[in-house]
Design a protein around this motif. Structure first.
Motif, PDB file in Angstrom:
ATOM      1  N   LEU A  91       9.529 -12.131  30.315  1.00 63.69           N
ATOM      2  CA  LEU A  91       8.792 -12.206  29.044  1.00 63.69           C
ATOM      3  C   LEU A  91       9.562 -11.539  27.911  1.00 63.69           C
ATOM      4  N   GLU A  92      10.184 -10.423  28.183  1.00 64.80           N
ATOM      5  CA  GLU A  92      10.902  -9.698  27.128  1.00 64.80           C
ATOM      6  C   GLU A  92      12.071 -10.518  26.591  1.00 64.80           C
ATOM      7  N   TYR A  93      12.810 -11.169  27.481  1.00 59.39           N
ATOM      8  CA  TYR A  93      13.922 -12.015  27.056  1.00 59.39           C
ATOM      9  C   TYR A  93      13.425 -13.166  26.190  1.00 59.39           C
ATOM     10  N   ASN A  94      12.286 -13.730  26.554  1.00 60.55           N
ATOM     11  CA  ASN A  94      11.746 -14.896  25.852  1.00 60.55           C
ATOM     12  C   ASN A  94      11.005 -14.550  24.566  1.00 60.55           C
ATOM     13  N   TRP A  95      10.798 -13.277  24.302  1.00 59.80           N
ATOM     14  CA  TRP A  95       9.916 -12.853  23.213  1.00 59.80           C
ATOM     15  C   TRP A  95      10.265 -13.471  21.851  1.00 59.80           C
ATOM     16  N   PRO A  96      11.532 -13.503  21.438  1.00 62.40           N
ATOM     17  CA  PRO A  96      11.828 -14.120  20.136  1.00 62.40           C
ATOM     18  C   PRO A  96      11.369 -15.576  20.053  1.00 62.40           C
ATOM     19  N   ALA A  97      11.501 -16.316  21.153  1.00 61.82           N
ATOM     20  CA  ALA A  97      11.045 -17.710  21.170  1.00 61.82           C
ATOM     21  C   ALA A  97       9.532 -17.781  21.014  1.00 61.82           C
ATOM     22  N   TYR A  98       8.824 -16.891  21.696  1.00 58.38           N
ATOM     23  CA  TYR A  98       7.367 -16.876  21.568  1.00 58.38           C
ATOM     24  C   TYR A  98       6.972 -16.633  20.113  1.00 58.38           C
ATOM     25  N   GLU A  99       7.629 -15.693  19.464  1.00 60.75           N
ATOM     26  CA  GLU A  99       7.290 -15.381  18.074  1.00 60.75           C
ATOM     27  C   GLU A  99       7.523 -16.593  17.170  1.00 60.75           C
ATOM     28  N   ARG A 100       8.621 -17.311  17.395  1.00 60.51           N
ATOM     29  CA  ARG A 100       8.913 -18.495  16.572  1.00 60.51           C
ATOM     30  C   ARG A 100       7.848 -19.568  16.757  1.00 60.51           C
ATOM     31  N   LEU A 101       7.494 -19.850  17.994  1.00 54.58           N
ATOM     32  CA  LEU A 101       6.532 -20.909  18.284  1.00 54.58           C
ATOM     33  C   LEU A 101       5.123 -20.531  17.828  1.00 54.58           C
ATOM     34  N   ILE A 102       4.724 -19.309  18.114  1.00 55.30           N
ATOM     35  CA  ILE A 102       3.387 -18.862  17.696  1.00 55.30           C
ATOM     36  C   ILE A 102       3.286 -18.851  16.181  1.00 55.30           C
ATOM     37  N   GLY A 103       4.346 -18.414  15.513  1.00 58.34           N
ATOM     38  CA  GLY A 103       4.336 -18.379  14.053  1.00 58.34           C
ATOM     39  C   GLY A 103       4.170 -19.746  13.425  1.00 58.34           C
ATOM     40  N   ALA A 104       4.535 -20.803  14.158  1.00 63.87           N
ATOM     41  CA  ALA A 104       4.382 -22.173  13.666  1.00 63.87           C
ATOM     42  C   ALA A 104       3.100 -22.826  14.172  1.00 63.87           C
ATOM     43  N   GLY A 105       2.243 -22.030  14.846  1.00 64.20           N
ATOM     44  CA  GLY A 105       0.974 -22.563  15.328  1.00 64.20           C
ATOM     45  C   GLY A 105       1.120 -23.508  16.503  1.00 64.20           C
ATOM     46  N   ILE A 106       2.073 -23.232  17.402  1.00 64.92           N
ATOM     47  CA  ILE A 106       2.354 -24.116  18.536  1.00 64.92           C
ATOM     48  C   ILE A 106       1.912 -23.452  19.836  1.00 64.92           C
ATOM     49  N   ASN A 107       1.079 -24.151  20.615  1.00 62.76           N
ATOM     50  CA  ASN A 107       0.696 -23.686  21.942  1.00 62.76           C
ATOM     51  C   ASN A 107       1.922 -23.693  22.860  1.00 62.76           C
ATOM     52  N   ILE A 108       1.914 -22.814  23.871  1.00 62.48           N
ATOM     53  CA  ILE A 108       3.098 -22.638  24.706  1.00 62.48           C
ATOM     54  C   ILE A 108       2.775 -22.837  26.176  1.00 62.48           C
ATOM     55  N   ILE A 109       3.554 -23.696  26.830  1.00 68.59           N
ATOM     56  CA  ILE A 109       3.637 -23.758  28.284  1.00 68.59           C
ATOM     57  C   ILE A 109       4.988 -23.161  28.654  1.00 68.59           C
ATOM     58  N   CYS A 110       4.978 -22.090  29.460  1.00 67.87           N
ATOM     59  CA  CYS A 110       6.223 -21.390  29.763  1.00 67.87           C
ATOM     60  C   CYS A 110       6.534 -21.476  31.250  1.00 67.87           C
ATOM     61  N   HIS A 111       7.734 -21.918  31.582  1.00 70.04           N
ATOM     62  CA  HIS A 111       8.210 -21.974  32.964  1.00 70.04           C
ATOM     63  C   HIS A 111       9.009 -20.706  33.218  1.00 70.04           C
ATOM     64  N   GLY A 112       8.349 -19.695  33.760  1.00 70.33           N
ATOM     65  CA  GLY A 112       9.016 -18.426  34.019  1.00 70.33           C
ATOM     66  C   GLY A 112       8.139 -17.549  34.891  1.00 70.33           C
ATOM     67  N   GLY A 113       8.755 -16.798  35.807  1.00 72.31           N
ATOM     68  CA  GLY A 113       8.008 -16.029  36.783  1.00 72.31           C
ATOM     69  C   GLY A 113       7.004 -15.063  36.189  1.00 72.31           C
ATOM     70  N   GLU A 114       7.409 -14.291  35.182  1.00 66.29           N
ATOM     71  CA  GLU A 114       6.495 -13.308  34.607  1.00 66.29           C
ATOM     72  C   GLU A 114       5.398 -13.946  33.764  1.00 66.29           C
ATOM     73  N   SER A 115       5.606 -15.182  33.321  1.00 65.43           N
ATOM     74  CA  SER A 115       4.641 -15.813  32.427  1.00 65.43           C
ATOM     75  C   SER A 115       3.371 -16.252  33.135  1.00 65.43           C
ATOM     76  N   TYR A 116       3.408 -16.417  34.472  1.00 61.97           N
ATOM     77  CA  TYR A 116       2.218 -16.863  35.198  1.00 61.97           C
ATOM     78  C   TYR A 116       1.072 -15.866  35.093  1.00 61.97           C
ATOM     79  N   PHE A 117       1.397 -14.597  35.058  1.00 60.46           N
ATOM     80  CA  PHE A 117       0.351 -13.569  35.018  1.00 60.46           C
ATOM     81  C   PHE A 117       0.862 -12.360  34.231  1.00 60.46           C
TER      82      PHE A 117
END
Length: 347
Positions: A91-117
């Motif tokens: 999640l920490e590595y992906n954080w900048p991407a999350y901020e970009r997508l959330i800032g544009a009002g985009i829902n996120i499906i993330c394929h990553g181990g920590e993102s499941y829970f």
């Protein structure tokens, strides 16, 4: 019937692809077959930027979607309402991407181990992410092959019990399948000393979230989650396709992650996950064993993990678009179902 109608698409998906690795490109091929709309694609700077997404995915024709640099793209201009993100497990590595997508009002499906829970993997980041999502009116869900093969298969197994004392989860994953970089990440080809001396780039913290989420989703109060990471060794040579060589005895085939979860109610979970080179007589699988009454076992044979992971992401698009804002884990979205009944107009 009413349940299926309730889960139909209420909003036509306009999909952005963030990260164009093998899982994302397989998802692109599945989406193209369905006729759903991809409106944008992003990748870190490099040879993929500027290429047509359809050509990169080896479709029969270009899509007219040029891959943009994720650092400089205008996300709001895409018109996307959901993004498939497949870059990193952390999640920490992906954080900048999350901020970009959330800032544009985009829902996120993330394929990553920590993102499941996120509440179990990185509660500190979950506490930051959840209000960000709610403020923007979008949701975040970790999805992939674990959806059905680990999490929902565990919940279904537990659902057969009239008396539940505990759950045991055993899995075997082909560590060669994802290529040399991932094979090195799980410790393949290292000596036992090299494995034990590593301080970074390990599987630590990823697989513990599976039994944690299953017990949490069953309504139990989890009090402790303990994890042990160790090398997997064998007394005979085993061929590794990632190395294109035999791994000799005493050299690591991969990793074993053992997790023990305890609850206030006394119900426990033991999870033993091996990611390694397979012997010729072995296949990928996951098993959930119910300790209680009646004793039950569910086994899932995984024939094509790449396609299954990508299909799970695509199949969850309607659920994520319909979900309430915030972190939405798959155990609370209902069991997965296929989206193979037609286009967005009648899916």
């Amino acid at each position: 019937r009413a349940f299926l109608i309730a889960r139909r698409l209420v909003t036509a998906p306009k999909i952005a692809i963030y990260g164009t690795g093998q899982y994302a490109l397989e998802a692109v091929r599945i989406i193209a077959e369905k006729g759903w709309e991809i409106v944008a694609a992003y990748n870190r700077a490099g040879a993929k930027v500027g290429r047509d997404l359809g050509e990169l995915a080896e479709l029969s024709a270009p899509m007219g979607i040029v891959i943009e640099d994720c650092e400089t793209a205008d996300y709001s201009a895409s018109g996307a309402n959901i993004a498939i993100h497949s870059v990193n497990d952390r999640l920490e590595y992906n954080w900048p991407a999350y901020e970009r997508l959330i800032g544009a009002g985009i829902n996120i499906i993330c394929h990553g181990g920590e993102s499941y829970f996120p509440w179990g993997s990185r509660p500190d980041l979950a506490e930051k992410l959840d209000p960000m999502l709610k403020s923007a009116g979008v949701s975040f869900t970790g999805v992939g092959i674990w959806d059905y093969s680990r999490i929902w298969s565990g919940l279904i197994a537990a659902g057969s019990a009239s008396k539940l004392d505990g759950l045991v989860h055993r899995t075997l994953t082909n560590g060669d399948a994802a290529g040399l970089e991932i094979f090195r990440f799980i410790g393949g080809g290292l000596t036992q000393k090299e494995f034990e001396e590593r301080t970074q780039g390990t599987m630590s913290g990823l697989y513990r979230t599976v039994p944690h989420q299953v017990l949490w989703a069953l309504g139990l109060d989890v009090t402790a989650v303990e994890e042990e990471l160790e090398p997997v060794l064998h007394d005979e040579p085993v061929y590794s396709s990632a190395l294109d060589a035999y791994i000799e005895p005493g050299t690591c085939l991969g990793s074993r992650v053992t997790t023990r979860v305890t609850t206030r109610e006394g119900i426990t979970a033991l999870s033993i996950n091996e990611l390694r080179s397979l012997r010729p007589d072995e296949t990928e699988h996951t098993i959930w064993e119910v300790r209680g009454k009646p004793a039950t076992e569910i086994r899932v044979e995984r024939k094509d993990s790449l396609h299954s992971s990508s299909a799970c992401m695509v199949n969850r698009i309607p659920d994520v678009l319909a979900a309430e804002p915030g972190i939405q884990v798959i155990s609370k979205l209902g069991p997965p179902r296929p989206q193979c009944l037609g286009s967005s107009a009648n899916a």
